[in-house]
Design an enzyme around this catalytic site. Structure first.
Site, PDB file in Angstrom:
ATOM      1  N   ASP A  41      59.803  36.427  80.727  1.00 30.98           N
ATOM      2  CA  ASP A  41      61.223  36.692  80.547  1.00 30.98           C
ATOM      3  C   ASP A  41      61.662  37.657  81.651  1.00 30.98           C
ATOM      4  OD1 ASP A  41      63.754  36.689  79.241  1.00 30.98           O
ATOM      5  OD2 ASP A  41      63.257  38.645  78.408  1.00 30.98           O
ATOM      6  N   ASP A  55      62.799  37.249  71.863  1.00 34.98           N
ATOM      7  CA  ASP A  55      62.130  36.048  72.367  1.00 34.98           C
ATOM      8  C   ASP A  55      61.167  35.453  71.342  1.00 34.98           C
ATOM      9  OD1 ASP A  55      63.349  36.068  74.904  1.00 34.98           O
ATOM     10  OD2 ASP A  55      61.973  37.613  75.596  1.00 34.98           O
ATOM     11  N   ASP A  58      60.395  39.977  75.207  1.00 36.63           N
ATOM     12  CA  ASP A  58      60.770  40.895  74.143  1.00 36.63           C
ATOM     13  C   ASP A  58      60.214  40.366  72.824  1.00 36.63           C
ATOM     14  OD1 ASP A  58      62.768  41.686  71.835  1.00 36.63           O
ATOM     15  OD2 ASP A  58      62.985  43.190  73.397  1.00 36.63           O
TER      16      ASP A  58
END
Length: 792
Positions: free
Chosen positions: A493, A692, A688
């Site tokens: 990410d 996520d 996260d």
């Protein structure tokens, strides 16, 4: 005793005339004033009875949560104990199964490698003391957290070994004299004079030295969980009782030396094993001891703080910490500034400057300054509390292969006993004497080592989780080590993972007639209840400019934006996709959008775009290096983000990632991972732990970057507590080493048992050589695991 001596020194230094009148001294009165010494017997009794602080607020900085007795109808309690005197994995299995069958125990998990047992129980039906007594009834010492008896136990075991060793030396000396009877003729009187002292000394060794061994052996037999102690008990008593028969019949074929030496060598092996095992567990024990036992809580009566048990600290209380002290809870600084060391949590031994308003974490050590802190996360809700709970859970869980190994061990000892008895019978049928057949059977019993198989994986698990913790990596599931060694691709990410995630609101660009302050106020009203990084930055900037947000109604939170109603007009803030309709109808935003390196958040008012928020983020210091190392090792690396595609690709180019996709919702990130898996790749997702979650659940290995959120809510197999991508590379290397050690330990265990048992059956070894080989094999597995700690 130490406190008493210090008191006497202080008494003498303050020129006290009569030490007996210490209650009249200024020192004693000062200690009462600051709360070190109770002011009366009644106050002492009240402190002992109290489990919590009074319900009234202790300070004006925040309310004190009133203690509520938990409902016993619906709630169970958890208990974590350290267990001493476990000698092999079967011991842990015996304890676990016994507790599970005990009324009032909901569930139990005992781990041999960490010497800890954790159970959930119904406080109506049982109590911690009853649970401890149940474990003690099996022959083990169970201790509540904080009870320090390790040194005493080591001393007792050392004395037991020394006494057994000295007596065994005398048994060997007498036996040597007795064995000379094979070469010369002894009178019956001489045989008796040598045999009876040997019998007495050997009896003391077996009864005193082997007491704990027999207790564990009996516990294993009664629960059908046979162990190494079973084999040692059968072997030593076979030699002992046969020797008694020979003693009573006047024979010189006595094997008291064999029985004594078996016990003494086992005691020696366990002393060495305890020492090696302590080294493996050292980092883990240090981590479990991060929570201080006391906290200095401030109140109206004691504004400078008074020490009480840390369990009394509640959310909203104000507590004080000084230099060299460890924080008992998470909280925000109300007063003071200085520096703290968070290396116990993050693995980064650097001082971190803290000031009023900053968040500080439990387990951190104050290295400069004094702070007054409002407690926010206490006990199991604190960072340290959550980390300890997660690590205990990870240590207690077993891999699928480990479960198969344990099931095999349940049959291992009965098979070895059958082989030993069978060997003896075959020897008798082959024409060997009973003495020779018995010795060969005993050799088969004591040379096999079920412990090497049982501790191969648990010891590696403790070492791996301990080393990961040393590097600031919180492991939730031990299977992570295996998965990390197998993954082909890493999906990262962007925000908070590759970049710092600490976006600064660089600019507010008005579009239309609304001013910057008006746009900022509207945005802050929508984002006021959100904990997203963007929301926090908008509300912070509004507060800095002293912009008062208007009241908002009908707030609706979506995956890529927030909407609400202010004075009857709808406002929206979010990504380009969230405001697609408004952007199509709105004015030309080319001047705002020509910023590929920045992230843009759009806002509309009454159906038209009214402003653009320009955010800037920075790469984390080690992102480029971590990506470079992953690429160099042959891994596929991709970057996905909920941010717009242009910004995502600009960041990807900067860190050296060729594959990047932006504008992805959480479910779309999961779909991207699924597509990679369909190509035959094992994928690790790094992001996260909460936002996520869908992608992390989809991935073969879920890695969360800790951002200060609740650890208990993270959907991850492991968490990078420092948030540094270089920790990801560290874990990949560590996983390879841990897996290699597991394979080495298991391989050695299987080869040792496959080779040693046939050799023992052939008669090439004596029982003394056999038991020495067995102990050395167990120590070899532990020492091999210890090399992992020394190397890493």
């Amino acid at each position: 005793m130490g406190c008493k001596q210090v008191f006497h020194m202080l008494i003498e230094s303050s020129d006290a005339g009569d030490p007996e009148s210490f209650r009249e001294t200024e020192l004693f009165k000062k200690c009462q004033e600051i709360g070190i010494i109770p002011r009366s017997e009644a106050e002492l009794a009240e402190i002992i009875r109290a489990k919590i602080l009074p319900a009234a607020p202790l300070s004006t900085n925040g309310p004190t949560t009133e203690y509520q007795t938990p409902s016993l109808d619906n709630d169970t309690l958890s208990l974590s104990l350290s267990v001493d005197q476990m000698w092999c994995p079967a011991c842990a299995w015996v304890i676990e199964e016994t507790l599970r069958r005990t009324p009032g125990i909901i569930g139990a998990a005992c781990n041999f490698a960490t010497d800890r047992v954790r159970c959930d129980y119904d406080p109506v039906l049982t109590s911690p003391q009853r649970i401890i007594d149940s474990i003690k009834g099996l022959g083990y010492e169970a201790l509540m957290p904080g009870e320090e008896t390790e040194a005493r136990e080591r001393k007792v075991e050392f004395i037991r070994f020394v006494v057994s060793a000295l007596l065994t030396m005398n048994v060997m000396m007498l036996s040597f004299a007795l064995y000379s009877g094979f070469f010369t003729e002894f009178s019956p009187e001489t045989i008796q004079k040598l045999s009876w002292p040997t019998f007495v000394l050997a009896s003391v060794v077996l009864i005193y030295g082997g007491r704990n061994i027999y207790r564990r052996a009996w516990a294993g037999i009664s629960t059908a969980a046979f162990s190494m102690e079973t084999l040692i008990t059968v072997g030593s008593f076979s030699a002992y009782f046969y020797s008694i028969y020979g003693l009573l019949s006047g024979s010189i074929h006595l094997y008291f030396d064999t029985a004594s030496m078996l016990i003494t060598l086992v005691l020696l092996g366990k002393l060495l094993e305890r020492r090696a095992k302590a080294e493996v567990q050292e980092d883990l024990a240090n981590f479990f001891s991060l929570r201080p036992n006391k906290a200095k809580i401030c109140s109206e009566q004691y504004p400078r703080g008074r020490y009480v048990a840390a369990d009394n600290l509640r959310k909203g209380d104000t507590f004080r910490v000084e230099e060299s002290e460890v924080l008992a809870a998470d909280g925000f600084i109300l007063e003071g500034e200085g520096a703290v060391d968070e290396s116990s949590l993050t693995g980064e031994p650097l001082p971190i400057t803290k000031k009023i308003g900053d968040l500080v974490k439990s387990g951190s050590k104050v290295i400069q300054g004094t702070f007054e802190i409002r407690a926010e996360g206490v006990g199991e809700d604190s960072i340290v509390g959550q980390m300890i709970a997660i690590m205990e859970k990870a240590l207690g869980e077993k891999t699928p292969f480990e479960g198969k190994t344990e099931r095999a061990l349940q049959w291992f000892v009965p098979v070895i006993i059958a082989l030993g008895v069978g060997t003896g019978l075959v020897c008798l049928l082959s024409g060997l004497t009973f003495d020779q057949a018995m010795i060969r059977a005993v050799t088969v019993l004591v040379i096999s080592c079920p412990c090497t198989l049982g501790i191969a994986i648990p010891m590696a698990r403790v070492a791996g989780i301990s080393l990961a913790g040393r590097k600031g990596i919180l492991v939730r599931d031990f299977i992570s080590f295996e998965q990390a060694d197998r993954v082909d691709a890493f999906v990262l990410d962007k925000t908070g993972t590759v970049t710092k995630g600490q976006w600064s609101l660089l600019e507010v660009i008005p579009v239309g007639s609304l001013s910057e302050e008006k746009i900022l106020g509207l945005a802050a009203s929508l984002e006021n209840e959100s904990d997203h990084l963007i929301a926090a930055e908008i509300t912070r900037e509004a507060a800095r400019r002293q912009v008062q947000p208007p009241s908002v109604e009908n707030v609706e939170v979506s995956e890529n934006g927030v909407s609400g109603v202010v004075t009857g007009k709808k406002i929206k803030i979010g990504s380009r996709g969230f405001l697609a309709a408004e952007l199509e109808a709105g004015p030309d935003l080319a001047v705002a959008e020509n910023r590929p390196e920045h992230s843009l958040v759009f806002m509309s008012y009454a159906g038209r775009v009214c402003g653009v928020f320009v955010f800037g983020d920075e790469l984390k210091s080690n992102s480029i290096l971590a990506v470079s190392r992953l690429h160099g090792a042959g891994y596929r690396v991709a970057l996905v983000s909920g941010d717009d595609d242009q910004t995502t690709k600009a960041i990807a180019k900067e860190v050296g990632i060729d594959e990047a996709q932006g504008g992805k919702l959480p479910q779309e990130k999961a779909s991207f991972i699924s597509a990679l898996q369909q190509q035959g790749q094992l994928v690790a997702m790094v992001g996260d732990g909460i936002n996520d979650a869908p992608a992390l659940v989809q991935a073969d290995l879920a890695i969360a970057v800790h951002s200060g959120s609740d650890l208990g809510k993270e959907a991850a197999d492991l968490t990078l507590m420092r948030g540094d991508l270089l920790q990801l590379w560290d874990f990949v290397l560590l996983a390879k080493e841990v897996k290699k050690k597991i394979h080495q330990n298991l391989g050695f265990s299987f080869i040792y048992n496959l080779v040693s048992i046939p050799i023992a059956m052939s008669g090439l070894l004596t029982p003394l050589i056999a038991v020495s080989a067995m102990l050395l094999s167990s120590l070899s597995v532990i020492s091999n695991t210890l090399l992992l700690l020394k190397k890493t």
